[in-house]
Design a protein around this motif. Structure first.
Motif, PDB file in Angstrom:
ATOM      1  N   THR A 199      -2.638   6.679   6.598  1.00  0.00           N
ATOM      2  CA  THR A 199      -1.478   6.485   7.477  1.00  0.00           C
ATOM      3  C   THR A 199      -0.324   5.803   6.721  1.00  0.00           C
ATOM      4  O   THR A 199       0.839   6.147   6.918  1.00  0.00           O
ATOM      5  CB  THR A 199      -1.864   5.693   8.740  1.00  0.00           C
ATOM      6  N   MET A 200      -0.651   4.875   5.828  1.00  0.00           N
ATOM      7  CA  MET A 200       0.398   4.304   4.970  1.00  0.00           C
ATOM      8  C   MET A 200       1.053   5.435   4.173  1.00  0.00           C
ATOM      9  O   MET A 200       2.264   5.461   3.966  1.00  0.00           O
ATOM     10  CB  MET A 200      -0.206   3.299   3.984  1.00  0.00           C
ATOM     11  N   CYS A 208     -11.698  -1.755   9.202  1.00  0.00           N
ATOM     12  CA  CYS A 208     -10.767  -0.876   8.488  1.00  0.00           C
ATOM     13  C   CYS A 208     -11.574   0.215   7.801  1.00  0.00           C
ATOM     14  O   CYS A 208     -12.485  -0.078   7.026  1.00  0.00           O
ATOM     15  CB  CYS A 208      -9.990  -1.682   7.450  1.00  0.00           C
ATOM     16  N   VAL A 210       3.193   0.363   8.367  1.00  0.00           N
ATOM     17  CA  VAL A 210       2.600   1.036   9.532  1.00  0.00           C
ATOM     18  C   VAL A 210       3.127   0.438  10.842  1.00  0.00           C
ATOM     19  O   VAL A 210       3.809  -0.596  10.843  1.00  0.00           O
ATOM     20  CB  VAL A 210       1.043   1.027   9.475  1.00  0.00           C
ATOM     21  N   CYS A 265      -5.192   4.617   2.148  1.00  0.00           N
ATOM     22  CA  CYS A 265      -4.855   4.520   3.563  1.00  0.00           C
ATOM     23  C   CYS A 265      -3.951   5.704   3.898  1.00  0.00           C
ATOM     24  O   CYS A 265      -2.773   5.741   3.524  1.00  0.00           O
ATOM     25  CB  CYS A 265      -4.144   3.198   3.858  1.00  0.00           C
ATOM     26  N   GLU A 290     -11.024  -7.636   4.396  1.00  0.00           N
ATOM     27  CA  GLU A 290     -11.387  -6.607   5.386  1.00  0.00           C
ATOM     28  C   GLU A 290     -12.653  -5.866   4.958  1.00  0.00           C
ATOM     29  O   GLU A 290     -13.176  -5.051   5.711  1.00  0.00           O
ATOM     30  CB  GLU A 290     -10.245  -5.591   5.550  1.00  0.00           C
ATOM     31  N   CYS A 340      -2.409   2.531  12.416  1.00  0.00           N
ATOM     32  CA  CYS A 340      -3.516   1.847  11.725  1.00  0.00           C
ATOM     33  C   CYS A 340      -4.758   2.064  12.579  1.00  0.00           C
ATOM     34  O   CYS A 340      -4.791   1.660  13.744  1.00  0.00           O
ATOM     35  CB  CYS A 340      -3.204   0.357  11.587  1.00  0.00           C
ATOM     36  N   SER A 341      -5.767   2.713  11.993  1.00  0.00           N
ATOM     37  CA  SER A 341      -6.954   3.050  12.790  1.00  0.00           C
ATOM     38  C   SER A 341      -7.668   1.780  13.257  1.00  0.00           C
ATOM     39  O   SER A 341      -8.268   1.746  14.333  1.00  0.00           O
ATOM     40  CB  SER A 341      -7.903   3.944  11.991  1.00  0.00           C
ATOM     41  N   MET A 342      -7.575   0.709  12.472  1.00  0.00           N
ATOM     42  CA  MET A 342      -8.202  -0.538  12.923  1.00  0.00           C
ATOM     43  C   MET A 342      -7.481  -1.092  14.163  1.00  0.00           C
ATOM     44  O   MET A 342      -8.118  -1.489  15.144  1.00  0.00           O
ATOM     45  CB  MET A 342      -8.181  -1.588  11.826  1.00  0.00           C
ATOM     46  N   VAL A 384     -10.636   2.163   5.489  1.00  0.00           N
ATOM     47  CA  VAL A 384     -10.364   2.212   4.038  1.00  0.00           C
ATOM     48  C   VAL A 384     -11.229   1.157   3.328  1.00  0.00           C
ATOM     49  O   VAL A 384     -12.013   1.478   2.424  1.00  0.00           O
ATOM     50  CB  VAL A 384      -8.864   1.949   3.754  1.00  0.00           C
ATOM     51  N   HIS A 385     -11.126  -0.089   3.772  1.00  0.00           N
ATOM     52  CA  HIS A 385     -11.921  -1.146   3.125  1.00  0.00           C
ATOM     53  C   HIS A 385     -13.414  -0.997   3.422  1.00  0.00           C
ATOM     54  O   HIS A 385     -14.252  -1.501   2.679  1.00  0.00           O
ATOM     55  CB  HIS A 385     -11.386  -2.520   3.537  1.00  0.00           C
ATOM     56  N   ASN A 405      -2.938  -6.807  12.510  1.00  0.00           N
ATOM     57  CA  ASN A 405      -3.169  -5.376  12.720  1.00  0.00           C
ATOM     58  C   ASN A 405      -3.588  -5.129  14.167  1.00  0.00           C
ATOM     59  O   ASN A 405      -4.748  -4.870  14.476  1.00  0.00           O
ATOM     60  CB  ASN A 405      -4.290  -4.879  11.789  1.00  0.00           C
ATOM     61  N   TYR A 443       0.813  -1.221   0.000  1.00  0.00           N
ATOM     62  CA  TYR A 443       0.000   0.000   0.000  1.00  0.00           C
ATOM     63  C   TYR A 443       0.845   1.268   0.000  1.00  0.00           C
ATOM     64  O   TYR A 443       0.299   2.382   0.017  1.00  0.00           O
ATOM     65  CB  TYR A 443      -0.918   0.057   1.226  1.00  0.00           C
ATOM     66  N   PHE A 457       2.191  -1.277  13.516  1.00  0.00           N
ATOM     67  CA  PHE A 457       2.117  -2.659  14.021  1.00  0.00           C
ATOM     68  C   PHE A 457       3.040  -3.582  13.228  1.00  0.00           C
ATOM     69  O   PHE A 457       3.515  -4.598  13.744  1.00  0.00           O
ATOM     70  CB  PHE A 457       0.663  -3.179  14.026  1.00  0.00           C
TER      71      PHE A 457
HETATM   72 FE1  SF4 Z   1      -5.057  -0.241   8.867  1.00  0.00          FE
HETATM   73 FE2  SF4 Z   1      -6.943  -0.228   6.970  1.00  0.00          FE
HETATM   74 FE3  SF4 Z   1      -4.683   1.151   6.620  1.00  0.00          FE
HETATM   75 FE4  SF4 Z   1      -4.665  -1.526   6.542  1.00  0.00          FE
HETATM   76  S1  SF4 Z   1      -5.687  -0.138   5.113  1.00  0.00           S
HETATM   77  S2  SF4 Z   1      -3.199  -0.208   7.619  1.00  0.00           S
HETATM   78  S3  SF4 Z   1      -6.226  -1.986   8.121  1.00  0.00           S
HETATM   79  S4  SF4 Z   1      -6.268   1.526   8.216  1.00  0.00           S
END
Ligand code: SF4
Ligand code: 13P
Length: 369
Positions: free
Chosen positions: A323-324, A231, A81, A321, A259, A107-109, A233-234, A143, A45, A83
């Motif tokens: 954060t990615m 998640c 990310v 995503c 996800e 990762c928000s999840m 995003v998904h 995650n 990602y 984790f």
């Molecule tokens: Fe977390 Fe979703 Fe980003 Fe994957 S795509 S790192 S589960 S927020």
């Protein structure tokens, strides 16, 4: 042209004045200086201008294995990310230092379940007899924090990723009466369905409510207890996207990450981890049509790599995503040049006690596949 690598790395802000070309050249120059002392891992990602510098790319499972197999490197620079970098620190084969180029890449999840909430849920399940007598196995999705992985290590549990959820559920369902899966309810539910577990034997655990919002009887009856996490995003892919793309692209095959919510997965043709998605598209015949429900950077890369196939993102809006995306070439250049200058920035260190227990749960997973 090769840029001289500074003896002392400048501050991160200084990198934001550089052009794309300068950044790319300085990243490569720093890599050459560090040689085999550094290994750069990039999740699928990641943006193109970062992933192009990775020694290895992969999904979370593949990268976790790679981190465990690089004893010659002093530094593992993880473009992914938090984790994932934590897992690399737990599994590293020696005293490597793991660097996450931007500490804001979370990762928000993973943040939807804290170790305290999971411990509290476990205590409540024990009190009603659902954790002791009924042999519940805790399974955490990759995650999640190192502390949650450690909880699983201490309680006969295991870690799972989207690429090994099926063999892992297969083994776990033979060993335990029920599974307590966190933090992604959708991966848990989608995998449970593959084992023909009826939806009414899957309950959702909402950590803000007593007994997760369930009755003691409901929890005793359940085969899968699914944490109320997802998640974002998904979660943007909706069943109507699948219906719409089927109307717009006759003959399209819909391929999504597990996800995604149940309704989306149910209407799709195939679902699987990022590696599975890449492999499926790679093996697809020229001229085939695909709508893919996963992170946009990966989908755009597949579009570029396979001009002979018609590929589009399942949703018309941007499923990125954020954060990615925080790992920018500026962060990577700064992290690498800091290493050249002898400074380790943004090191991810899991406390030894936590790492020891988390490694147990990760090793149980690695033994399965
Ligand atoms: Fe977390 Fe979703 Fe980003 Fe994957 S795509 S790192 S589960 S927020
Ligand atoms: P993979 O296990 O497929 O890499 O997925 C990780 C992730 O965060 C997907 O959102």
């Amino acid at each position: 042209m090769t840029y001289a690598v500074l003896e002392r790395a400048p501050a991160l802000e200084d990198y934001f004045g550089l052009s794309e070309r300068e950044l790319a050249e300085r990243i490569e120059s720093a890599r050459r200086s560090l040689g085999s002392r550094v290994v750069i891992l990039g999740h699928h990602y990641q943006r193109d201008d970062v992933v192009c510098h990775a020694d290895y790319t992969g999904d979370s499972f593949k990268l976790c294995r790679l981190a465990a197999a690089r004893p010659e490197a002093d530094y593992i620079v993880f473009c992914g990310v938090h984790f994932m970098a934590e897992s690399a620190d737990i599994l590293k084969p020696g005293d490597q230092k793991v660097v996450l180029p931007d500490l804001g890449a979370g990762c928000s999840m993973a943040d939807m379940a804290t170790a305290e909430q999971v411990e509290d849920a476990w205590d409540q399940l024990r009190e009603i007899g659902a954790a002791g007598d009924f042999k519940v196995m805790p399974i955490t999705y990759m995650n999640s924090s190192a502390a949650i992985k450690a909880f699983c290590g201490r309680n006969n549990g295991v870690v799972c990723t989207s690429s090994n959820a099926v063999p892992l559920f297969d083994k776990s369902l033979k060993e335990a009466d029920k599974l307590f899966f966190f933090p992604d309810q959708h991966l848990g539910r989608n995998t449970g369905v593959k084992f023909r577990i009826p939806l009414d034997e899957m309950v959702v655990w909402d950590p803000s409510q007593e007994l997760g919002g369930n009755t003691a009887e409901g929890l005793r009856r359940a085969r899968l207890i699914l944490w109320k996490g997802h998640c974002s995003v998904h979660g943007r892919f909706r069943p109507w996207h699948v219906e719409q793309v089927r109307r717009q692209m006759p003959g399209v095959r819909v391929l999504v990450h597990p996800e995604c919510e149940r309704g989306v997965v149910e209407l799709s043709d195939l679902n699987g981890s990022t590696e599975f998605i890449i492999k499926t598209i790679g093996q697809a015949p020229a001229g085939s049509k695909w709508a893919i429900g996963t992170e946009v950077n990966l989908v755009n890369r597949l579009v570029k790599q396979h001009p002979d196939k018609e590929i589009r993102l399942l949703a018309p809006d941007l499923c990125m995503c954020a954060t990615m995306y925080r790992i920018a070439p500026q962060n990577l250049a700064w992290a690498l040049e800091s290493l050249v200058a002898g400074e380790v920035v943004n090191q991810i260190t899991v406390p030894e006690e936590t790492a020891r227990h988390a490694r147990v749960a990760l090793d149980r997973m690695l033994a399965i596949k």
